[in-house]
Enzyme design. Structure first.
Site, short mmCIF file in Angstrom:
data_model
loop_
_atom_site.label_atom_id
_atom_site.label_comp_id
_atom_site.label_asym_id
_atom_site.label_seq_id
_atom_site.Cartn_x
_atom_site.Cartn_y
_atom_site.Cartn_z
N TYR A 98 -11.35 17.13 -36.77
CA TYR A 98 -11.88 17.25 -38.13
C TYR A 98 -10.85 17.93 -39.04
CZ TYR A 98 -14.79 19.30 -41.82
OH TYR A 98 -15.30 19.71 -43.02
N ASP A 170 -15.96 21.44 -29.66
CA ASP A 170 -16.79 21.09 -30.82
C ASP A 170 -17.69 19.94 -30.39
OD1 ASP A 170 -17.86 20.01 -33.17
OD2 ASP A 170 -16.16 20.64 -34.37
N LYS A 195 -25.07 18.74 -39.44
CA LYS A 195 -25.07 17.35 -39.04
C LYS A 195 -26.34 17.01 -38.24
CE LYS A 195 -20.93 17.27 -40.93
NZ LYS A 195 -20.53 18.66 -41.09
#
Length: 386
Positions: A98, A170, A195
């Site tokens: 990310y 993650d 999310k």
């Protein structure tokens, strides 16, 4: 107890005073002390709040962890997890990560004296080749963002354990419903609860889970001192989302797998990245360490950046937005949105080419989503053949 029972009950017992079956929102900044020499369990909401505590307990249980800590965003949780490092330490990170994590490594940690080396690919040997005597932590996303690469958590955990290195995962894309990294040997799990755990695109949050008491103490102290905490209402919203996590994740996956299989055969599509496809290079590994493949798909279009623009302009159900994991379907250009902080050369090196499109597949009817995508892709094909 099974996952869905934990998600609804554990950490969220009815309120002992009123009998409320949902955890109350303790919308208070401070709590009365009994005296100067005595205080209750909660005394200031930055340090601890009953609503936040309930959320932290629930997330820890879902990950089979002892300790859970909630934060104001996913990057706040990432920064908190990285407080186990000190100047002079070295991090080995996955190559496909990310953009917010990349900014933390390069713009915040590097000036602080913590360096990061990025693996060439998702193989365990690639991570091993980056390890130095100063390596303190390995950071991975699996599935990764945006190329949905799969790293072998068990193999990396064993490698890390042999060398006294912390493995942090993650787990945002998979969610604890489809993957539990602590069970596979990881020491730290990080989530953007914005999310899938929240699941409705209406709240920001992050979380860190660990079984390691020493690591928990360091991260907890940072949480209290830095104060990047979610407010009680945000905690309540995330808990509400968690209660339906199982049924949402199953539908996200069902829709995504249906679309991925269909998109593989479209003439405008060069490649489909989705770990549930037999064509995915790490499909067998994904089957071993995950119980499902998630709701994220990335496409490589044949027409380059112009095809991406045309697809984004023509879809109607897929909303152009910078997030994922909500009930509605979203579409994004990784090169121009989530990884825009990277230089063009760096994006190319990582495989984030201009022809990539990332889809967060929502809970709409799968046939409606397919029609929306195929109508747009058919128009691209027609344009290219004229």
């Amino acid at each position: 107890m099974q996952f869905e029972t934990l998600a609804i009950h554990d950490g969220q017992a009815p309120d002992s005073r009123t009998g409320s079956v949902t955890v109350p929102v303790f919308q208070t900044s401070t709590f009365e002390r009994e005296s100067l020499s005595e205080r209750r369990e909660f005394f200031y909401s930055r340090i601890g709040n009953p609503t936040r505590q309930a959320l932290e307990s629930t997330i820890a249980l879902l990950e089979n962890g002892r300790y859970g800590l909630a934060f104001a965003s996913g990057v706040a949780a990432t920064m908190a997890a990285l407080q186990v490092l000190k100047p002079g330490d070295h991090v080995v990170s996955g190559n496909d990560i990310y953009g917010g994590s990349y900014r933390i490594f390069e713009q915040l940690l590097r000036p602080w004296g913590v360096t990061t080396t990025y693996s060439e690919n998702a193989t365990t040997d690639s991570y091993l080749a980056c390890i130095t005597p100063e390596t303190r932590l390995i950071w991975i996303e699996t599935p990764s963002n945006p190329l949905l690469q799969i790293s072998d958590i068990s193999a990396l955990a064993e490698l890390a354990k042999q060398r006294g290195i912390i493995l942090a995962v993650d787990n945002t894309f998979a969610s604890p419903y489809f993957q539990r990294p602590l069970d596979l040997g990881a020491e730290i799990v990080v989530h953007s609860t914005t999310k899938y755990l929240g699941g409705h695109s209406d709240v920001m949050g992050g979380a860190v889970v660990t079984n390691n008491t020493a690591l928990h103490t360091v991260i907890k102290n940072y949480q209290a001192a830095a104060g990047a905490i979610p407010a009680p209402w945000e905690c309540w919203l995330i808990m509400r989302g968690i209660k339906t996590l199982k049924i949402r994740m199953k539908e996200h996956e069902s829709n995504a797998l249906f679309l991925a299989k269909a998109l593989e055969n479209h003439p405008a599509v060069h490649n489909v990245y989705y770990p549930g496809l037999a064509s995915h290079p790490q499909h067998e590994l994904a089957k071993r360490q995950m119980s499902g493949f998630g709701g994220m798909i990335t496409l490589a279009l044949k027409g380059g950046g112009s095809a991406v623009e045309q697809l984004i302009d023509q879809v109607r159900l897929f909303v152009l937005a910078d997030s994922l994991g909500g009930v509605e379907s979203l579409i994004a250009s990784p090169a121009r949105m989530t990884l825009a902080a990277l230089s063009e050369d760096e994006r190319q090196r990582r495989g984030c080419t201009d022809n990539l499109v990332r889809l967060s597949v929502g809970l709409e009817n799968a046939l409606d989503l397919k029609k929306d995508l195929f109508d747009a892709l058919d128009a691209i094909t027609e344009t290219q053949t004229q």
